[in-house]
Design a protein around this motif. Sequence first.
Motif, PDB file in Angstrom:
ATOM      1  N   SER A 594       0.328  -1.049   0.389  1.00 37.86           N
ATOM      2  CA  SER A 594       0.331   0.104  -0.378  1.00 37.86           C
ATOM      3  C   SER A 594       1.059   0.744   0.183  1.00 37.86           C
ATOM      4  O   SER A 594       0.591   2.156  -0.603  1.00 37.86           O
ATOM      5  N   PRO A 595       2.190   1.366   0.632  1.00 38.35           N
ATOM      6  CA  PRO A 595       2.790   3.036   0.800  1.00 38.35           C
ATOM      7  C   PRO A 595       3.413   2.847  -1.131  1.00 38.35           C
ATOM      8  O   PRO A 595       3.963   3.632  -1.122  1.00 38.35           O
ATOM      9  N   CYS A 596       3.488   1.853  -1.941  1.00 44.00           N
ATOM     10  CA  CYS A 596       3.948   1.745  -2.731  1.00 44.00           C
ATOM     11  C   CYS A 596       3.122   2.351  -3.965  1.00 44.00           C
ATOM     12  O   CYS A 596       3.024   2.579  -5.009  1.00 44.00           O
ATOM     13  N   VAL A 597       1.344   2.075  -3.854  1.00 46.37           N
ATOM     14  CA  VAL A 597       0.359   2.412  -4.684  1.00 46.37           C
ATOM     15  C   VAL A 597       0.350   4.143  -4.735  1.00 46.37           C
ATOM     16  O   VAL A 597       0.148   4.930  -3.820  1.00 46.37           O
ATOM     17  N   SER A 598       0.218   4.950  -6.154  1.00 44.20           N
ATOM     18  CA  SER A 598       0.680   5.813  -6.311  1.00 44.20           C
ATOM     19  C   SER A 598      -1.049   6.343  -6.195  1.00 44.20           C
ATOM     20  O   SER A 598      -2.325   5.624  -5.877  1.00 44.20           O
ATOM     21  N   ASP A 599      -1.242   7.827  -5.919  1.00 45.67           N
ATOM     22  CA  ASP A 599      -3.051   8.383  -6.048  1.00 45.67           C
ATOM     23  C   ASP A 599      -3.450   8.049  -7.044  1.00 45.67           C
ATOM     24  O   ASP A 599      -4.581   7.671  -6.615  1.00 45.67           O
ATOM     25  N   VAL A 611       9.806  -2.726  -3.355  1.00 44.78           N
ATOM     26  CA  VAL A 611      10.550  -3.853  -3.147  1.00 44.78           C
ATOM     27  C   VAL A 611      10.728  -3.253  -1.243  1.00 44.78           C
ATOM     28  O   VAL A 611      10.971  -2.595  -0.966  1.00 44.78           O
ATOM     29  N   CYS A 612      10.369  -4.367  -0.928  1.00 41.79           N
ATOM     30  CA  CYS A 612      10.407  -4.428   1.183  1.00 41.79           C
ATOM     31  C   CYS A 612       9.204  -3.468   1.401  1.00 41.79           C
ATOM     32  O   CYS A 612       9.934  -2.114   2.219  1.00 41.79           O
ATOM     33  N   GLY A 613       7.863  -3.231   1.029  1.00 39.75           N
ATOM     34  CA  GLY A 613       7.012  -2.251   1.135  1.00 39.75           C
ATOM     35  C   GLY A 613       7.869  -0.093   0.959  1.00 39.75           C
ATOM     36  O   GLY A 613       6.999   0.433   1.472  1.00 39.75           O
ATOM     37  N   ARG A 614       8.688  -0.656  -0.570  1.00 39.62           N
ATOM     38  CA  ARG A 614       9.051   1.342   0.214  1.00 39.62           C
ATOM     39  C   ARG A 614       9.671   1.106  -2.215  1.00 39.62           C
ATOM     40  O   ARG A 614       9.822   0.147  -2.665  1.00 39.62           O
ATOM     41  N   CYS A 615       9.317   1.767  -3.066  1.00 38.39           N
ATOM     42  CA  CYS A 615       9.825   2.052  -4.323  1.00 38.39           C
ATOM     43  C   CYS A 615      10.431   2.351  -4.851  1.00 38.39           C
ATOM     44  O   CYS A 615      11.853   3.564  -4.219  1.00 38.39           O
ATOM     45  N   CYS A 617      13.028   3.529  -7.779  1.00 42.75           N
ATOM     46  CA  CYS A 617      12.340   4.150  -9.298  1.00 42.75           C
ATOM     47  C   CYS A 617      13.228   3.654 -10.146  1.00 42.75           C
ATOM     48  O   CYS A 617      14.757   3.724  -9.415  1.00 42.75           O
ATOM     49  N   THR A 618      13.250   3.028 -11.360  1.00 43.14           N
ATOM     50  CA  THR A 618      14.174   2.358 -12.005  1.00 43.14           C
ATOM     51  C   THR A 618      13.532   3.829 -13.270  1.00 43.14           C
ATOM     52  O   THR A 618      14.797   3.911 -14.279  1.00 43.14           O
ATOM     53  N   GLU A 619      12.914   4.764 -13.398  1.00 43.48           N
ATOM     54  CA  GLU A 619      13.251   5.935 -14.356  1.00 43.48           C
ATOM     55  C   GLU A 619      13.726   7.051 -14.127  1.00 43.48           C
ATOM     56  O   GLU A 619      13.731   7.172 -12.671  1.00 43.48           O
ATOM     57  N   PRO A 620      14.714   7.156 -15.228  1.00 42.48           N
ATOM     58  CA  PRO A 620      15.670   8.430 -15.258  1.00 42.48           C
ATOM     59  C   PRO A 620      14.604   9.452 -14.818  1.00 42.48           C
ATOM     60  O   PRO A 620      14.265   9.799 -15.421  1.00 42.48           O
ATOM     61  N   GLY A 621      15.348  10.170 -13.289  1.00 44.19           N
ATOM     62  CA  GLY A 621      15.087  10.887 -13.266  1.00 44.19           C
ATOM     63  C   GLY A 621      13.180  11.577 -12.217  1.00 44.19           C
ATOM     64  O   GLY A 621      12.851  12.233 -11.277  1.00 44.19           O
ATOM     65  N   ALA A 622      13.330   9.453 -11.103  1.00 38.61           N
ATOM     66  CA  ALA A 622      12.329  10.195 -10.849  1.00 38.61           C
ATOM     67  C   ALA A 622      12.630   9.953  -9.678  1.00 38.61           C
ATOM     68  O   ALA A 622      12.889   9.313  -9.356  1.00 38.61           O
ATOM     69  N   PHE A 623      11.473  10.241  -8.896  1.00 42.67           N
ATOM     70  CA  PHE A 623      11.859  10.158  -7.132  1.00 42.67           C
ATOM     71  C   PHE A 623      10.481  10.686  -6.354  1.00 42.67           C
ATOM     72  O   PHE A 623       9.403  10.432  -7.175  1.00 42.67           O
ATOM     73  N   GLY A 624      10.446  10.523  -5.253  1.00 44.31           N
ATOM     74  CA  GLY A 624       9.346  10.746  -4.432  1.00 44.31           C
ATOM     75  C   GLY A 624       8.689   9.476  -3.645  1.00 44.31           C
ATOM     76  O   GLY A 624       9.797   8.032  -4.191  1.00 44.31           O
ATOM     77  N   ASP A 625       8.264   9.121  -2.200  1.00 41.33           N
ATOM     78  CA  ASP A 625       7.360   8.366  -2.388  1.00 41.33           C
ATOM     79  C   ASP A 625       6.635   6.893  -3.179  1.00 41.33           C
ATOM     80  O   ASP A 625       7.900   5.731  -2.814  1.00 41.33           O
ATOM     81  N   THR A 626       6.699   7.256  -4.551  1.00 45.27           N
ATOM     82  CA  THR A 626       5.738   6.397  -5.535  1.00 45.27           C
ATOM     83  C   THR A 626       6.212   6.887  -6.818  1.00 45.27           C
ATOM     84  O   THR A 626       5.928   6.803  -7.231  1.00 45.27           O
ATOM     85  N   CYS A 627       7.214   7.590  -6.466  1.00 44.46           N
ATOM     86  CA  CYS A 627       8.120   7.887  -7.547  1.00 44.46           C
ATOM     87  C   CYS A 627       6.929   8.327  -8.561  1.00 44.46           C
ATOM     88  O   CYS A 627       6.662   8.741 -10.040  1.00 44.46           O
ATOM     89  N   GLU A 628       6.730   9.559  -8.018  1.00 42.32           N
ATOM     90  CA  GLU A 628       5.368  10.605  -8.718  1.00 42.32           C
ATOM     91  C   GLU A 628       6.452  11.603  -9.212  1.00 42.32           C
ATOM     92  O   GLU A 628       5.235  12.543 -10.274  1.00 42.32           O
ATOM     93  N   LYS A 629       7.089  11.938  -9.038  1.00 41.32           N
ATOM     94  CA  LYS A 629       7.654  12.680  -8.795  1.00 41.32           C
ATOM     95  C   LYS A 629       9.274  12.884 -10.144  1.00 41.32           C
ATOM     96  O   LYS A 629       9.534  12.040  -9.832  1.00 41.32           O
ATOM     97  N   CYS A 630       8.588  13.264 -11.679  1.00 40.03           N
ATOM     98  CA  CYS A 630       9.680  12.749 -12.212  1.00 40.03           C
ATOM     99  C   CYS A 630       9.385  14.303 -13.493  1.00 40.03           C
ATOM    100  O   CYS A 630       8.994  13.958 -14.492  1.00 40.03           O
ATOM    101  N   PRO A 631      10.141  15.480 -13.457  1.00 38.77           N
ATOM    102  CA  PRO A 631       9.597  16.635 -14.280  1.00 38.77           C
ATOM    103  C   PRO A 631      10.737  16.171 -14.923  1.00 38.77           C
ATOM    104  O   PRO A 631      10.019  16.913 -16.289  1.00 38.77           O
ATOM    105  N   THR A 632      11.817  15.112 -15.795  1.00 37.20           N
ATOM    106  CA  THR A 632      12.440  15.021 -17.022  1.00 37.20           C
ATOM    107  C   THR A 632      11.473  13.784 -17.656  1.00 37.20           C
ATOM    108  O   THR A 632      12.371  14.265 -18.306  1.00 37.20           O
ATOM    109  N   CYS A 633      10.319  13.320 -16.711  1.00 34.22           N
ATOM    110  CA  CYS A 633       9.985  12.225 -17.163  1.00 34.22           C
ATOM    111  C   CYS A 633       9.129  12.506 -19.036  1.00 34.22           C
ATOM    112  O   CYS A 633       8.841  13.633 -18.922  1.00 34.22           O
TER     113      CYS A 633
END
Length: 801
Positions: A594-599, A611-615, A617-633
């Motif tokens: 559940s902590p890995c599911v984005s809005d 992985v182990c309840g935490r995201c 991120c594999t996309e270059p430039g992605a970050f955030g608790d659910t990899c929701e932030k990625c200005p360069t994507c």
Amino acid sequence: MWRMWMQRATLCCVLLETFIYNAQGLNMCMSGSATSCEECLLIHPSCAWCAQEDFGIGRTLPSRCDFTSNLVKRGCDTRYIESPQSSVSVLKNDHLSSKGSGWTHTNVVQIMPQKISLSLRPGDQTFFELQVRQVEDYPVDLYYLMDLSLSMKDDLDTIRNLGTKLAQEMGKLTSNFRLGFGSFVDKNMSPFSYTAPKYQENPCNGYKLFPNCVPTFGFRHILSLTDKVDRFNQEVQKQMVSRNRDAPEGGFDAILQAAVCKEEIGWRKEAYHLLVFATDDVPHLALDGRLGGLVQPHDGQCHLNEQNEYSASTQMDYPSLALLGEKLAENNIFLIFAVTKRLYVIYKNFTALIPSTTVEILDQDSKNVIQLIVNAYNNIRSKVELSVWDHPEELSLSFTATCQDGKPLPGLRKCADLKIGDTVSFEVGVEARSCPPRGTDQTFTIKPVGFKDRLEVTVDYQCDCKCTQRAQTNSSMCSSIGTYTCGTCRCESGYLGARCECQEGEAGSMYLSACRETEGKQICSGRGECSCNQCLCYESEFGKIYGRFCECDDFSCARHKGVLCSGHGECHCGECKCHAGYIGDNCNCSTETSPCVSDDGQMCSGRGNCVCGRCQCTEPGAFGDTCEKCPTCPDACGTKKECIECRLFNSGRLADNQTCQRLCKDEIITVETLKTDDPGAVLCPYKTDNDCVMKFTYSEHASGHSILTALKEPECASGPDALTVLLAVVGSILLIGVVLLGVWKLVITIHDRREFTRFQNARSRARYEMASNPLYKQPVTTHSVETDFNMFGKSYNNGGL
């Protein structure tokens, strides 16, 4: 169906695990060397105990703890096998209320079942299902809590007729609506307020813009919840602003009092409780009171005096966020922060720490407060989230949500984007980690956040064996010096052996071979003494040493950050047995997703792996608790574009208000001119349906929140006027025609003039004298003839005649 599938899957897993252990020769039941039926049951859910009296005759050290299939093969009658299983019993299961069915509010059922009983064996996970449905036309109690500090004067003027308008709008959503009102400023003490004598009666004394104010107060309850909205208007019109000294306000004091003073406020049990908190500044937090000498923490109780004012304002500190969240949840209150744009991020962070809260942006003069409340109410009723109360430490819970699309979502305990009348279900897995003290009755409650309805769960632990009820003291089977129970002897102090046939201290070579695991190894693994053909393990300050050959202990397992089995498992013979929801050699890896599911419902926003309840991120430039932030994507601009359209222009795919509010939580700032000098901002232009160009920038700030800066209006070329275009075209055609006619006329004129000139020239040449005409001949011609004649001897020349 889902529960049956899960139970079958669990049974298959147990059988598979049993098969693997048997195949590898790692029999967990026998390796534990359980000396009693109760110890055997605690090793693993698949372990069973044989209580048959003659079981193991002829064997040196018979093991009564084993898999059921092995015990049967070795001659144990199934009547004597102790292997209790977990079970679920439904005690109360009233059907869910249907929308529009004519029910009364006192017997509404929104959760099913209402009461169950669990019988749990430690380590054995069992499942049960509950359903939740929000019924239509449910009563609503709304308490409007307003900041009446000086900066809110224009807001007070705006809401003087709020009651009537709000009742009209809420009447579209419910036929049973009640409204109340309260206000707050801050603690009337230094350094929070002006305490000089001249400010006691009028803290605005000397303030030119607003010279008259009421004395500073902490919280004042003005109007209890009522369906007489005219009274709300009348009470609001009587109010006057006050003044405090520092910028933060005492709003959290007021929220707590509004939540816990149930009788004074008038909260109904059978209603949704909405608490609207309107302010234009930040609140004081716990420990701020120490600035004024208040060291006593808030007790979480109601302290309203006869004047309905908060009497403990100058006696106790401000409440903490944890205390606020506890009291709001305890009284089923949804808190709505109605704050100005500059405070949005601050109060948004509070919502992560205080359950069942939302944030809405309030205009500077509160003009949008009605729409704000309606939006927040719709947002609240569009989701269902489960909470657990009085959760026993011995239990591990897991959730699987099945929302309106019918797809199971493991690890989730909430559903969103619901409509009134939708039914959602949750699969709850329960596992007992250990056994509590005997005679302990344990219960816990599962309830949707903000609902009065709840599911009460009673837990009974299967930690005792039935054969212990037939125990025989001083039995002849135990040489009359022990208690015979479940096929084994419990010898009195000083005696050992399967039948209590030996005394402590007796040892000999005939028994030593039985105390070695294999030939060549140390007696009792070097961690015990051999006495009467069995090992007596030493005591250790680190933990327990046990096993047939003292080969096991409960402290030699892997650790994580110095904690044995990460605190999420039990150490069993050098191996971590993880609690439900954790895996890994040291149980440090959570299986919770559940902590890995984005809005938007995707796992890690589709840009990483959980992985182990935490995201991660594999996309270059992605970050955030659910990899929701990625200005360069590549899709960052496209994703934010939809939020710009729905938030600013109420258009696009997310135009539905509930969907827009759920998925678009970034702060949006509108400007007249877009600046692109920020190196960390991504410029995103796109073309609208009207062929206009909309531009915005997307940036991530150090605080972790996203900010979208957009133009107030798209850049559009002004559309041409049809009449102007028509007149211009017609005028252009006429002008071109006139010009062409003029050119034609000019050419013709020039040509005519040239021809006329030529004619004139020819005519001039035709004007000649008749004599000069070479063709004209005179009728008389004169010719000169030269003649020479000789007369009288003289020569004469006649030049002509």
